[in-house]
Design a protein around this motif. Structure first.
Motif, PDB file in Angstrom:
ATOM      1  N   MET D   1       0.977  -1.264   0.136  1.00 59.91           N
ATOM      2  CA  MET D   1      -0.004  -0.056  -0.155  1.00 59.91           C
ATOM      3  C   MET D   1       0.799   1.348  -0.009  1.00 59.91           C
ATOM      4  O   MET D   1       1.657   1.524   0.782  1.00 59.91           O
ATOM      5  N   ALA D   2       0.587   2.275  -1.057  1.00 53.99           N
ATOM      6  CA  ALA D   2       1.329   3.433  -0.970  1.00 53.99           C
ATOM      7  C   ALA D   2       0.343   4.474  -0.732  1.00 53.99           C
ATOM      8  O   ALA D   2      -0.939   4.286  -0.752  1.00 53.99           O
ATOM      9  N   ASP D   3       0.983   5.688  -0.386  1.00 52.72           N
ATOM     10  CA  ASP D   3      -0.066   6.670  -0.022  1.00 52.72           C
ATOM     11  C   ASP D   3      -0.345   7.859  -1.188  1.00 52.72           C
ATOM     12  O   ASP D   3       0.216   8.140  -2.081  1.00 52.72           O
ATOM     13  N   ALA D   4      -1.618   8.294  -1.135  1.00 50.24           N
ATOM     14  CA  ALA D   4      -2.177   9.379  -1.852  1.00 50.24           C
ATOM     15  C   ALA D   4      -1.965  10.544  -0.819  1.00 50.24           C
ATOM     16  O   ALA D   4      -2.015  10.404   0.367  1.00 50.24           O
ATOM     17  N   ARG D   5      -1.824  11.787  -1.391  1.00 51.89           N
ATOM     18  CA  ARG D   5      -1.568  12.897  -0.478  1.00 51.89           C
ATOM     19  C   ARG D   5      -3.025  13.542  -0.399  1.00 51.89           C
ATOM     20  O   ARG D   5      -3.104  14.094  -1.684  1.00 51.89           O
ATOM     21  N   GLU D  14      -9.973  22.970   9.042  1.00 50.85           N
ATOM     22  CA  GLU D  14     -10.609  22.900  10.339  1.00 50.85           C
ATOM     23  C   GLU D  14     -11.265  21.516  10.820  1.00 50.85           C
ATOM     24  O   GLU D  14     -11.295  21.176  11.717  1.00 50.85           O
ATOM     25  N   ILE D  15     -12.239  21.324   9.718  1.00 47.42           N
ATOM     26  CA  ILE D  15     -13.205  20.189  10.145  1.00 47.42           C
ATOM     27  C   ILE D  15     -12.417  18.894  10.082  1.00 47.42           C
ATOM     28  O   ILE D  15     -12.693  17.996  10.876  1.00 47.42           O
ATOM     29  N   ALA D  16     -11.359  18.717   9.051  1.00 47.32           N
ATOM     30  CA  ALA D  16     -10.403  17.484   9.065  1.00 47.32           C
ATOM     31  C   ALA D  16      -9.452  17.455  10.236  1.00 47.32           C
ATOM     32  O   ALA D  16      -8.969  16.509  10.265  1.00 47.32           O
ATOM     33  N   GLY D  17      -9.479  18.684  10.797  1.00 48.93           N
ATOM     34  CA  GLY D  17      -8.254  18.633  11.931  1.00 48.93           C
ATOM     35  C   GLY D  17      -6.859  18.667  11.198  1.00 48.93           C
ATOM     36  O   GLY D  17      -5.971  18.173  11.942  1.00 48.93           O
ATOM     37  N   GLY D  18      -6.575  19.119  10.103  1.00 42.29           N
ATOM     38  CA  GLY D  18      -5.540  19.464   9.519  1.00 42.29           C
ATOM     39  C   GLY D  18      -5.548  19.667   8.140  1.00 42.29           C
ATOM     40  O   GLY D  18      -6.647  19.070   7.656  1.00 42.29           O
ATOM     41  N   ARG D  19      -4.598  20.194   7.409  1.00 37.59           N
ATOM     42  CA  ARG D  19      -4.596  20.680   6.059  1.00 37.59           C
ATOM     43  C   ARG D  19      -4.329  19.517   5.214  1.00 37.59           C
ATOM     44  O   ARG D  19      -4.505  19.692   3.909  1.00 37.59           O
ATOM     45  N   GLU D  20      -3.536  18.657   5.632  1.00 33.55           N
ATOM     46  CA  GLU D  20      -2.825  17.449   4.872  1.00 33.55           C
ATOM     47  C   GLU D  20      -2.887  16.278   5.669  1.00 33.55           C
ATOM     48  O   GLU D  20      -2.807  16.294   6.842  1.00 33.55           O
ATOM     49  N   ARG D  21      -3.141  15.265   4.947  1.00 35.93           N
ATOM     50  CA  ARG D  21      -3.216  13.928   5.467  1.00 35.93           C
ATOM     51  C   ARG D  21      -2.525  12.788   4.337  1.00 35.93           C
ATOM     52  O   ARG D  21      -2.937  12.996   2.990  1.00 35.93           O
ATOM     53  N   ALA D  22      -2.068  11.773   4.723  1.00 37.21           N
ATOM     54  CA  ALA D  22      -1.712  10.523   3.786  1.00 37.21           C
ATOM     55  C   ALA D  22      -2.806   9.622   3.791  1.00 37.21           C
ATOM     56  O   ALA D  22      -3.328   9.151   5.023  1.00 37.21           O
ATOM     57  N   LEU D  23      -3.094   9.058   2.580  1.00 36.18           N
ATOM     58  CA  LEU D  23      -4.184   7.934   2.585  1.00 36.18           C
ATOM     59  C   LEU D  23      -3.563   7.001   2.037  1.00 36.18           C
ATOM     60  O   LEU D  23      -3.040   6.702   1.016  1.00 36.18           O
ATOM     61  N   PRO D  24      -3.314   5.640   2.604  1.00 36.65           N
ATOM     62  CA  PRO D  24      -2.901   4.617   2.318  1.00 36.65           C
ATOM     63  C   PRO D  24      -4.031   4.075   0.975  1.00 36.65           C
ATOM     64  O   PRO D  24      -5.303   3.779   1.334  1.00 36.65           O
ATOM     65  N   ILE D  34     -12.655   7.165  -2.284  1.00 32.67           N
ATOM     66  CA  ILE D  34     -11.602   8.082  -1.535  1.00 32.67           C
ATOM     67  C   ILE D  34     -12.472   8.846  -0.391  1.00 32.67           C
ATOM     68  O   ILE D  34     -12.031   9.046   0.660  1.00 32.67           O
ATOM     69  N   VAL D  35     -13.594   9.337  -1.037  1.00 29.64           N
ATOM     70  CA  VAL D  35     -14.373  10.372   0.020  1.00 29.64           C
ATOM     71  C   VAL D  35     -14.917   9.285   1.121  1.00 29.64           C
ATOM     72  O   VAL D  35     -14.987   9.860   2.248  1.00 29.64           O
ATOM     73  N   GLU D  36     -15.432   8.359   0.741  1.00 30.96           N
ATOM     74  CA  GLU D  36     -16.000   7.414   1.767  1.00 30.96           C
ATOM     75  C   GLU D  36     -14.809   6.939   2.819  1.00 30.96           C
ATOM     76  O   GLU D  36     -15.191   6.797   4.032  1.00 30.96           O
ATOM     77  N   ALA D  37     -13.797   6.898   2.154  1.00 31.08           N
ATOM     78  CA  ALA D  37     -12.561   6.275   3.114  1.00 31.08           C
ATOM     79  C   ALA D  37     -12.164   7.383   4.117  1.00 31.08           C
ATOM     80  O   ALA D  37     -12.054   7.079   5.392  1.00 31.08           O
ATOM     81  N   LEU D  38     -12.127   8.552   3.489  1.00 28.56           N
ATOM     82  CA  LEU D  38     -11.796   9.777   4.466  1.00 28.56           C
ATOM     83  C   LEU D  38     -12.764   9.991   5.591  1.00 28.56           C
ATOM     84  O   LEU D  38     -12.553  10.647   6.600  1.00 28.56           O
ATOM     85  N   GLY D  39     -14.120   9.814   5.336  1.00 29.26           N
ATOM     86  CA  GLY D  39     -15.141  10.120   6.263  1.00 29.26           C
ATOM     87  C   GLY D  39     -15.215   8.954   7.048  1.00 29.26           C
ATOM     88  O   GLY D  39     -16.391   9.287   7.844  1.00 29.26           O
ATOM     89  N   ARG D  40     -14.889   7.814   6.716  1.00 27.14           N
ATOM     90  CA  ARG D  40     -15.254   6.907   7.924  1.00 27.14           C
ATOM     91  C   ARG D  40     -15.059   7.099   9.461  1.00 27.14           C
ATOM     92  O   ARG D  40     -13.750   7.567   9.691  1.00 27.14           O
ATOM     93  N   GLY D  71      -4.918   7.445  -7.473  1.00 29.85           N
ATOM     94  CA  GLY D  71      -4.061   6.167  -6.871  1.00 29.85           C
ATOM     95  C   GLY D  71      -3.095   6.722  -6.061  1.00 29.85           C
ATOM     96  O   GLY D  71      -2.782   7.826  -5.692  1.00 29.85           O
ATOM     97  N   PRO D  72      -2.087   5.707  -5.561  1.00 31.64           N
ATOM     98  CA  PRO D  72      -1.214   6.130  -4.990  1.00 31.64           C
ATOM     99  C   PRO D  72      -0.024   7.019  -5.562  1.00 31.64           C
ATOM    100  O   PRO D  72       0.111   7.034  -6.759  1.00 31.64           O
ATOM    101  N   GLY D  73       0.302   7.837  -4.900  1.00 29.13           N
ATOM    102  CA  GLY D  73       1.125   9.137  -5.225  1.00 29.13           C
ATOM    103  C   GLY D  73       0.664  10.194  -5.728  1.00 29.13           C
ATOM    104  O   GLY D  73       1.138  11.322  -6.143  1.00 29.13           O
ATOM    105  N   ASP D  74      -0.517  10.103  -5.872  1.00 28.95           N
ATOM    106  CA  ASP D  74      -1.659  11.134  -6.581  1.00 28.95           C
ATOM    107  C   ASP D  74      -1.703  12.279  -5.474  1.00 28.95           C
ATOM    108  O   ASP D  74      -1.757  11.884  -4.159  1.00 28.95           O
ATOM    109  N   GLU D  75      -2.038  13.441  -5.822  1.00 28.10           N
ATOM    110  CA  GLU D  75      -2.463  14.608  -4.677  1.00 28.10           C
ATOM    111  C   GLU D  75      -3.867  15.011  -5.079  1.00 28.10           C
ATOM    112  O   GLU D  75      -4.222  15.408  -6.057  1.00 28.10           O
TER     113      GLU D  75
END
Lengths: 148, 85, 148, 85
Positions: D1-5, D14-24, D34-40, D71-75
Motif C-alpha cells: 500500500m502506497a499513500d495518496a496525498r 478545520e473540520i478535518a483537523g489538519g490541512r494535509e493527510r496521507a491516505l494509504p 476515497i471520499v468514503e474512506a476519508l469520512g469513515r 491512486g498512490p502518489g496522487d495529490e
C-alpha cells in the motif's frame, strides 16, 4: 481634490498620498491617461485651458460622481500646457468601501472629463499641428450614463 | 467707452490671431452685437464665432446660445468644443 | 505578470514598475483591494491558497481578460497568508492604447478573481473568526460578463 | 500500500483537523471510494466532503463532480467555494 497642473506629476506618488490615511476604504480605483508618441507622429500635446472656469467645471463633474456613487474620496489631476509623450495627462482616482462604486466612478469621471472638461488639445508632430476634439464614441460613452 | 475683455480659447485663438482682445463698449450690449463687432472685417472669425458648437461664457458663466448681455469690465470667453481626459 | 505574495506589497510602486517602458500605452487602469478594519471588528484576514493551482487559475482568468479586451499588458498581485487592516489584498492593473478596454478589463479581472481565484479567507477579530465566501452580488457581477 | 496525498483547503482543514493527510491506497480508486474512506468514523467530515459546492482536484486538475479516479502518489485536494480579490 482637484488640481490643474502646468508641470508633470507622478500619478503613483499622488495616488499613494491620496490613499494614505483612509483606513476604512476597501477599494481604490484609478485611471491614468498618458500622452502617446504614436510611434513618433506626436512630439508633444498642448493643452489650452481657461483658468478658474476649467477648475470649476471639473469640480461639477466631480460633485456629480460623488452624488451618484458611494465614494469616500476622489482625486482628479489634469495637466495643462505642453505635455511630452510618456507623460501623464490625467489621473482620476476614487476611494470607496466596495469595488463596484470605486470602479464605476472612475469610468464615469473619465467619460465626463473627456467630453466636458474645458481643455483644448493641439497635437504637435513633425508634420505639423492639429486640433483634437472628442470622437463620436466619447459622446456616446457619456450618453450611456444618462440611461442608468 | 470702457473695455470688455474677450478671450478666444483653443483653435479660436489661432483664427482671431491672439488669445485675448480688449473690446471697447459704450455700455451693456447683447452677445449678438458683441459677436458682430468682433467679426467686422474678419469673415473667418465671424463664421467661427457664429458656429453653434462654440459656447460663450460671461464672467465664467456659460450663456444659453447668444442670449446673454455683457458690458464694459466683463470677461467674455468663446469656447470651441472641449477635449479633456 | 501574476504573483501570489506571502508578504505585503506596495501597489503604487508595483504599478509604476509595470507601466514603465510601455511608451505606446495611452491608458493605465488599476484597482487595489485593501483589508478593512471595519472599525476594529477585524484584526486580520488570513488567506489560505493552494500553491501552483492558485497561480494557474489566476493565469486562466488573466488569459481570458487578454482575449476579451485590447490590452498591452496586465498585472495581478494577490496576497496570501496573514493580512493586516490597511494592507493591500489584491492589485489588478492593465495597460491599453485606449481607456475603455483598460477600465473594462480591470472590472472583469476583479469580478472573476472575486469568485474564481482559489483563496479561502478567514476574518479574525476580537470576537472570534469566520470564513468569508463571495456574496450573491459577486456571483451576479460575474454572470453579467457572460451576456456581453 | 502506497499513500495518496490529501489536501483540505479553507474551512475543510478545520473540520478535518489538519490541512494535509496521507491516505494509504492499494491501487487506483474512484473519488467516491476515497471520499468514503476519508469520512469513515467522522460524519462531520463525510458530510462536508459530500457537499456539491466542494470541488475535487487530482494533481491540480479539477474533476467533474466525484467522477475521477486517483491512486498512490496522487495529490487529491478538496476545495470549498473560493473567495479571492
Amino acid at each position: 481634490m482637484i488640481r490643474v497642473s502646468p508641470t508633470p506629476f507622478d500619478p503613483q506618488a499622488e495616488t499613494a498620498a491620496f490613499a494614505a490615511g483612509h483606513t476604512e476604504a476597501g477599494a481604490l480605483a484609478s485611471f491614468v491617461g498618458v500622452c502617446r508618441s504614436e510611434t513618433g507622429a506626436v512630439t508633444a500635446l498642448h493643452l489650452d485651458h481657461y483658468p478658474g472656469f476649467t477648475e470649476s467645471e471639473i469640480a461639477r463633474i466631480d460633485a456629480e460622481a460623488r452624488a451618484r456613487f458611494a465614494l469616500i474620496d476622489t482625486l482628479v489631476i489634469h495637466r495643462c500646457g505642453m505635455v511630452r509623450p510618456g507623460e501623464p495627462i490625467v489621473l482620476a482616482a476614487t476611494l470607496a468601501a466596495h469595488r463596484k462604486p470605486a470602479l464605476q466612478a472612475v469610468d464615469f469621471l473619465m467619460d465626463y472629463l473627456k467630453t466636458g472638461a474645458p481643455f483644448w488639445k493641439r497635437e504637435i508632430g513633425p508634420d505639423g499641428e492639429r486640433w483634437i476634439e472628442p470622437r463620436a464614441d466619447d459622446y456616446e460613452a457619456r450618453e450611456q450614463w444618462k440611461e442608468k | 467707452m470702457a473695455d470688455a475683455r474677450i478671450l478666444f480659447l483653443g483653435r479660436l485663438a489661432e483664427i482671431a490671431g491672439g488669445r485675448e482682445r480688449a473690446l471697447p463698449l459704450g455700455g451693456p450690449a447683447s452677445l449678438g452685437e458683441i459677436v458682430e463687432a468682433l467679426g467686422r472685417g474678419d469673415p473667418e472669425l465671424a463664421a467661427a464665432l457664429a458656429a453653434p458648437s462654440v459656447r460663450v461664457a460671461v464672467n465664467q458663466q456659460i450663456q444659453r446660445g447668444r442670449e446673454g448681455r455683457a458690458g464694459p469690465g466683463d470677461e467674455i470667453a468663446f469656447l470651441p468644443p472641449v477635449s479633456g481626459g
